[in-house]
Design an enzyme around this catalytic site. Structure first.
Site, PDB file in Angstrom:
ATOM      1  CB  SER A 159       5.515   6.222  -2.283  1.00 15.00           C
ATOM      2  OG  SER A 159       5.405   6.261  -0.871  1.00 15.00           O
ATOM      3  N   GLY A 172       0.819  -1.217   0.000  1.00 16.40           N
ATOM      4  CA  GLY A 172       0.000   0.000   0.000  1.00 16.40           C
ATOM      5  C   GLY A 172       0.847   1.258   0.000  1.00 16.40           C
ATOM      6  CB  CYS A 173       3.704   2.285   2.099  1.00 17.79           C
ATOM      7  SG  CYS A 173       2.786   2.139   3.655  1.00 17.79           S
ATOM      8  CB  THR A 174       5.131   0.272  -2.765  1.00 17.46           C
ATOM      9  OG1 THR A 174       6.107  -0.186  -1.815  1.00 17.46           O
ATOM     10  CG2 THR A 174       5.751   0.322  -4.148  1.00 17.46           C
TER      11      THR A 174
END
Length: 151
Positions: free
Chosen positions: A45, A40-42
């Site tokens: 970003s 999710g963070c990838t």
């Protein structure tokens, strides 16, 4: 928090110097995310990365904040070719100021972690808009659409 002056903070960043909120005199997008190199963070970003030229054209700055170390941030930034700064909040300074630390369920266990949240700080240093409990798909586009209304 919306409409209130943003609390000032200073955090180490990937640009090699400390980032101080009060030194920013342009619209600022701060996105808090749980952890480098997670799906999710990838994706989040990369969405901000892909829209970065549009944010820059609006004279808006983007920064990502998590509790990861600067070393982890440098690797994550290089891997994804992020054109903006990542800030390390290992002491949870900014996380506490913005109230983004929550108890979350992970694999049936309660853990403390960052609730995915985004804040837009206007050029006057006020919290202009906030999103909490963010779902990644379409979020960066929604933030960009909001920043366009600040002009």
């Amino acid at each position: 928090m919306t409409g209130t002056p943003c609390p000032d903070f200073t955090l180490p960043g990937t640009a090699g110097a400390d980032f101080q909120l009060s030194s920013s005199r342009k619209p600022l997008v701060i996105y808090f995310y749980p952890k480098d190199n997670t799906p999710g963070c990838t994706n989040e970003s990369m969405a901000f990365r892909d829209l970065h030229p549009e944010f820059a054209a609006l004279d808006a700055e983007v920064v990502g904040i998590s509790r990861d170390s600067l070393k982890s941030h440098h690797n994550f930034k290089a891997k994804l070719e992020l054109p903006f700064e990542l800030l390390s909040d290992a002491e949870e300074t900014a996380c506490n100021l913005f109230g983004v630390i929550k108890m979350k369920n992970m694999y049936g266990k309660q853990v403390r972690g960052i609730e995915r949240s985004t804040f837009v700080i206007d050029a006057a240093g006020k919290v202009s808009r906030e999103w909490r409990g963010v779902k990644v798909p379409g979020h960066a586009e929604e933030v960009l659409a909001y920043v366009k209304t600040l002009k």
